[in-house]
Design a protein around this motif. Structure first.
Motif, PDB file in Angstrom:
ATOM      1  N   CYS A  68       0.821  -1.216   0.000  1.00  0.00           N
ATOM      2  CA  CYS A  68       0.000   0.000   0.000  1.00  0.00           C
ATOM      3  C   CYS A  68       0.851   1.260   0.000  1.00  0.00           C
ATOM      4  O   CYS A  68       0.458   2.270  -0.578  1.00  0.00           O
ATOM      5  CB  CYS A  68      -0.959   0.010   1.183  1.00  0.00           C
ATOM      6  SG  CYS A  68      -2.384  -1.022   0.893  1.00  0.00           S
ATOM      7  N   ARG A  69       2.000   1.206   0.656  1.00  0.00           N
ATOM      8  CA  ARG A  69       2.869   2.383   0.725  1.00  0.00           C
ATOM      9  C   ARG A  69       3.685   2.590  -0.545  1.00  0.00           C
ATOM     10  O   ARG A  69       4.158   3.685  -0.797  1.00  0.00           O
ATOM     11  CB  ARG A  69       3.820   2.268   1.911  1.00  0.00           C
ATOM     12  CG  ARG A  69       3.177   2.632   3.219  1.00  0.00           C
ATOM     13  CD  ARG A  69       4.225   2.808   4.296  1.00  0.00           C
ATOM     14  NE  ARG A  69       4.963   1.589   4.553  1.00  0.00           N
ATOM     15  CZ  ARG A  69       4.790   0.816   5.616  1.00  0.00           C
ATOM     16  NH1 ARG A  69       3.908   1.138   6.519  1.00  0.00           N
ATOM     17  NH2 ARG A  69       5.497  -0.275   5.778  1.00  0.00           N
ATOM     18  N   SER A  70       3.867   1.529  -1.330  1.00  0.00           N
ATOM     19  CA  SER A  70       4.730   1.662  -2.507  1.00  0.00           C
ATOM     20  C   SER A  70       3.946   2.332  -3.637  1.00  0.00           C
ATOM     21  O   SER A  70       3.015   1.768  -4.186  1.00  0.00           O
ATOM     22  CB  SER A  70       5.276   0.307  -2.934  1.00  0.00           C
ATOM     23  OG  SER A  70       4.488  -0.319  -3.867  1.00  0.00           O
ATOM     24  N   THR A  71       4.335   3.566  -3.920  1.00  0.00           N
ATOM     25  CA  THR A  71       3.665   4.332  -4.969  1.00  0.00           C
ATOM     26  C   THR A  71       4.379   4.183  -6.311  1.00  0.00           C
ATOM     27  O   THR A  71       3.769   4.367  -7.352  1.00  0.00           O
ATOM     28  CB  THR A  71       3.605   5.825  -4.597  1.00  0.00           C
ATOM     29  OG1 THR A  71       4.926   6.293  -4.335  1.00  0.00           O
ATOM     30  CG2 THR A  71       2.727   6.034  -3.379  1.00  0.00           C
ATOM     31  N   GLU A  72       5.638   3.834  -6.272  1.00  0.00           N
ATOM     32  CA  GLU A  72       6.396   3.637  -7.502  1.00  0.00           C
ATOM     33  C   GLU A  72       6.096   2.245  -8.056  1.00  0.00           C
ATOM     34  O   GLU A  72       6.211   1.238  -7.344  1.00  0.00           O
ATOM     35  CB  GLU A  72       7.896   3.767  -7.217  1.00  0.00           C
ATOM     36  CG  GLU A  72       8.772   3.568  -8.422  1.00  0.00           C
ATOM     37  CD  GLU A  72      10.227   3.410  -8.029  1.00  0.00           C
ATOM     38  OE1 GLU A  72      10.905   2.637  -8.715  1.00  0.00           O
ATOM     39  OE2 GLU A  72      10.650   4.040  -7.041  1.00  0.00           O
ATOM     40  N   LYS A  73       5.670   2.181  -9.315  1.00  0.00           N
ATOM     41  CA  LYS A  73       5.273   0.922  -9.932  1.00  0.00           C
ATOM     42  C   LYS A  73       6.389  -0.124  -9.870  1.00  0.00           C
ATOM     43  O   LYS A  73       6.145  -1.282  -9.557  1.00  0.00           O
ATOM     44  CB  LYS A  73       4.836   1.145 -11.376  1.00  0.00           C
ATOM     45  CG  LYS A  73       4.299  -0.089 -12.027  1.00  0.00           C
ATOM     46  CD  LYS A  73       3.836   0.183 -13.438  1.00  0.00           C
ATOM     47  CE  LYS A  73       3.337  -1.103 -14.066  1.00  0.00           C
ATOM     48  NZ  LYS A  73       2.925  -0.931 -15.429  1.00  0.00           N
ATOM     49  N   HIS A  75       8.832  -0.426  -7.723  1.00  0.00           N
ATOM     50  CA  HIS A  75       9.022  -0.900  -6.341  1.00  0.00           C
ATOM     51  C   HIS A  75       7.955  -1.931  -5.990  1.00  0.00           C
ATOM     52  O   HIS A  75       8.254  -2.983  -5.412  1.00  0.00           O
ATOM     53  CB  HIS A  75       8.979   0.280  -5.377  1.00  0.00           C
ATOM     54  CG  HIS A  75       9.258  -0.101  -3.964  1.00  0.00           C
ATOM     55  ND1 HIS A  75       8.313   0.007  -2.982  1.00  0.00           N
ATOM     56  CD2 HIS A  75      10.375  -0.609  -3.367  1.00  0.00           C
ATOM     57  CE1 HIS A  75       8.827  -0.419  -1.843  1.00  0.00           C
ATOM     58  NE2 HIS A  75      10.077  -0.795  -2.055  1.00  0.00           N
ATOM     59  N   ARG A  76       6.710  -1.651  -6.342  1.00  0.00           N
ATOM     60  CA  ARG A  76       5.607  -2.580  -6.085  1.00  0.00           C
ATOM     61  C   ARG A  76       5.847  -3.905  -6.816  1.00  0.00           C
ATOM     62  O   ARG A  76       5.632  -4.978  -6.256  1.00  0.00           O
ATOM     63  CB  ARG A  76       4.286  -1.956  -6.512  1.00  0.00           C
ATOM     64  CG  ARG A  76       3.091  -2.831  -6.276  1.00  0.00           C
ATOM     65  CD  ARG A  76       1.799  -2.099  -6.686  1.00  0.00           C
ATOM     66  NE  ARG A  76       0.660  -2.971  -6.699  1.00  0.00           N
ATOM     67  CZ  ARG A  76      -0.009  -3.368  -5.633  1.00  0.00           C
ATOM     68  NH1 ARG A  76       0.346  -2.938  -4.444  1.00  0.00           N
ATOM     69  NH2 ARG A  76      -1.039  -4.178  -5.740  1.00  0.00           N
ATOM     70  N   LYS A  98      -6.270  -3.346   0.057  1.00  0.00           N
ATOM     71  CA  LYS A  98      -7.023  -2.124   0.333  1.00  0.00           C
ATOM     72  C   LYS A  98      -6.693  -1.669   1.740  1.00  0.00           C
ATOM     73  O   LYS A  98      -6.782  -2.431   2.698  1.00  0.00           O
ATOM     74  CB  LYS A  98      -8.522  -2.410   0.218  1.00  0.00           C
ATOM     75  CG  LYS A  98      -9.432  -1.323   0.689  1.00  0.00           C
ATOM     76  CD  LYS A  98      -9.550  -0.242  -0.333  1.00  0.00           C
ATOM     77  CE  LYS A  98     -10.565   0.796   0.112  1.00  0.00           C
ATOM     78  NZ  LYS A  98     -10.345   2.053  -0.505  1.00  0.00           N
ATOM     79  N   SER A  99      -6.280  -0.409   1.867  1.00  0.00           N
ATOM     80  CA  SER A  99      -6.050   0.151   3.199  1.00  0.00           C
ATOM     81  C   SER A  99      -7.228   1.047   3.566  1.00  0.00           C
ATOM     82  O   SER A  99      -7.834   1.673   2.696  1.00  0.00           O
ATOM     83  CB  SER A  99      -4.744   0.938   3.249  1.00  0.00           C
ATOM     84  OG  SER A  99      -4.826   2.070   2.423  1.00  0.00           O
TER      85      SER A  99
END
Length: 140
Positions: A68-73, A75-76, A98-99
């Motif tokens: 959920c914290r990883s906004t960079e594609k 990194h996810r 889902k957070s």
């Protein structure tokens, strides 16, 4: 004239014990949506309730806050690429996290199942059910 009793209560299995009620909520959606796993975890990556394999739930709860914290594609994708080491046979497109917050505390629901709109409907039902059980919103 005879009157038929009207039962407005949809829920069949109920519990006054919070953890049991949460588990029943997840199990209902797990069965209805034919999921592989459905896990509710906290911000520390610990399982609160789960439906499905418990060892798998431990891994999913641990990874949910990271996903959920990883906004960079990229990194996810790297995080998802490591998951099969711990959860054999899992595919990245089958995982949805889902957070949401209850009383200011972030919680994470992780579904493992076939991609599609029904998975998102199950997620919405679970979020509202968890909030209801934890006293965030009144029962319907």
């Amino acid at each position: 004239m005879s009157a038929l009793p009207v039962n407005l209560e949809r829920r069949r299995k109920r519990s006054t014990q919070t953890i049991t009620a949460l588990t029943l909520q997840l199990e209902h959606i797990f069965e209805r949506e034919h999921l592989r796993n459905f896990t509710l975890g906290d911000s520390r990556g610990l399982v609160i309730a789960q439906a499905g394999d418990s060892a798998e739930s431990d891994i999913l709860a641990a990874y949910a806050p990271l996903l959920c914290r990883s906004t960079e594609k990229g990194h996810r994708e790297r995080i998802l690429a490591r998951m099969p080491q711990f959860v054999p046979g899992i595919e990245s497109d089958a995982i949805h996290v889902k957070s949401f917050e209850v009383d200011g505390e972030p919680l994470f629901l992780t579904i493992v199942g076939q991609p599609g709109v029904y998975r998102h409907v199950g997620m919405y039902r679970a979020v509202t059910g968890v909030r209801r059980i934890l006293g965030q919103i009144p029962p319907a």
